[in-house]
Design an enzyme around this catalytic site. Sequence first.
Site, PDB file in Angstrom:
ATOM      1  N   GLN A 185       0.943  -1.329  -0.184  1.00  0.00           N
ATOM      2  CA  GLN A 185       0.007   0.152   0.101  1.00  0.00           C
ATOM      3  C   GLN A 185       0.869   1.363   0.046  1.00  0.00           C
ATOM      4  O   GLN A 185       0.320   2.422  -0.276  1.00  0.00           O
ATOM      5  CB  GLN A 185      -0.943  -0.159   1.430  1.00  0.00           C
ATOM      6  CG  GLN A 185      -2.024  -0.882   1.062  1.00  0.00           C
ATOM      7  CD  GLN A 185      -3.326  -0.824   0.166  1.00  0.00           C
ATOM      8  OE1 GLN A 185      -3.569   0.382  -0.260  1.00  0.00           O
ATOM      9  NE2 GLN A 185      -4.037  -1.770  -0.125  1.00  0.00           N
ATOM     10  N   SER A 205       3.445  -4.188  -5.216  1.00  0.00           N
ATOM     11  CA  SER A 205       2.416  -4.472  -6.265  1.00  0.00           C
ATOM     12  C   SER A 205       1.836  -3.444  -7.199  1.00  0.00           C
ATOM     13  O   SER A 205       1.590  -2.353  -6.832  1.00  0.00           O
ATOM     14  CB  SER A 205       1.085  -4.994  -5.543  1.00  0.00           C
ATOM     15  OG  SER A 205       0.180  -5.585  -6.495  1.00  0.00           O
ATOM     16  N   THR A 242       9.304 -17.079 -18.628  1.00  0.00           N
ATOM     17  CA  THR A 242       9.562 -16.095 -19.359  1.00  0.00           C
ATOM     18  C   THR A 242       8.768 -14.715 -19.057  1.00  0.00           C
ATOM     19  O   THR A 242       7.831 -14.839 -18.325  1.00  0.00           O
ATOM     20  CB  THR A 242       8.662 -16.287 -20.754  1.00  0.00           C
ATOM     21  OG1 THR A 242       9.502 -17.564 -21.452  1.00  0.00           O
ATOM     22  CG2 THR A 242       8.888 -15.238 -21.701  1.00  0.00           C
ATOM     23  N   CYS A 329     -19.150  -9.690   5.330  1.00  0.00           N
ATOM     24  CA  CYS A 329     -20.579 -10.294   5.727  1.00  0.00           C
ATOM     25  C   CYS A 329     -20.919 -11.436   5.093  1.00  0.00           C
ATOM     26  O   CYS A 329     -20.682 -11.594   3.882  1.00  0.00           O
ATOM     27  CB  CYS A 329     -21.421  -9.131   5.258  1.00  0.00           C
ATOM     28  SG  CYS A 329     -23.010  -8.994   6.069  1.00  0.00           S
TER      29      CYS A 329
END
Length: 383
Positions: A185, A205, A242, A329
Amino acid sequence: MIKHIYADNAATTKLDIEAFEAMKPYLLENYANPSQPYSLGRKMKKAIREAREIIAECIGAEPEDIYFTSGGTESDNWAIKNYCCKNDIKTIITSSIEHHAILNACDSISNEAEIKYLPVDNYGFVKVEDLSNAFIVKDRAVTPFESKLVSIMMANNEIGTVQNVSELSSIAHSNGAIFHTDAVQAVGHIDINVKEMGIDMLSASAHKFNGPKGIGFLYSGNKLMCPFHNGGTQELGMRAGTENVPAIIGMSVALKKCCANMQKNIRKLCELENVFLETLKNTNIDFVRNGADKHLPGLVSVSFRGMSGELLLHRLDLMGICISTGSACDSVNTQVSHVLKAINLKDEYAVGTIRVSFGVNNTTSDAVEVANAIIRVAKENNK
Ligand code: PLP
């Protein structure tokens, strides 16, 4: 067509147009295999080398210490599991608020290594004393060559708290441990210098800093012990296969741009946060902001008392606004996330948590519109 406001940049970001343009020739024209000795192949190898140099410079590293990966999850798994190639007793010290890429990687090797999870304070900080104390082993003798790894994230993905990495890495080193940080982040958003901050390994990332998805890197200043997988000689034989040249190029262009514009971006994102929070504060809605003053620019975790984060997400979605929740949830339960539990957020606030994460493409009017949409839902909820 419904207009969308995308305010979930901690989940992923829009590909930067310059990164996209830089990738195009490597998709359509320069597609040769970088391992081939003919000139087109050598051209690809050179492009990879230059991208590696750019990325290294952005985090104060040496190019040969950058290993390209498929993203944050792979970099985290590699950093954690790399340690298990050593045969001596292993201890891994991490925090209770890590991303599941770290938590589940640790869990997967819990039969081979002792894993210690450090608590955090109410702002999400790991305390330096807790890290020091974690090195005290009471019930067994410590061998001088025992390997230890500390892995503590630089910036939390749910509440945005930015850890005091230099202090933590210095404690790790004084106890003979290697220091890894999940900076997925943080990279491209806050200043990072791996050498000055005492970071031995770092995960990143590209899709979190306006680069393409499916590409990232692991920085390792120490020689990696364990190849991620086996095959050819790519990435110094440590990650065979690759190379994804277009994505590597896109990542380097996006990161270079983020780093060049960092101070300007930080000012803009802090301004958007302020506008958003001030708009919310102008009402009598009962909410708290989670995290610390030292946080990722643009990431706002807010908890509304007596509301459901899940409901907010879906109501905002109907208005064309993308944000995320701080709880997961299922059809039966709303589960408060491990991060909100770790900061001891009271349940009546925790279930009403959302994460709004602004990015460089958002505007002041986006910030006002998102806040006003939340206010509308909160008022209906209180009727
Ligand atoms: N670590 C942190 C802190 C993250 O926020 C994420 C993604 O949200 C990851 C790791 C995983 O990254 P990726 O999606 O590139 O695998």
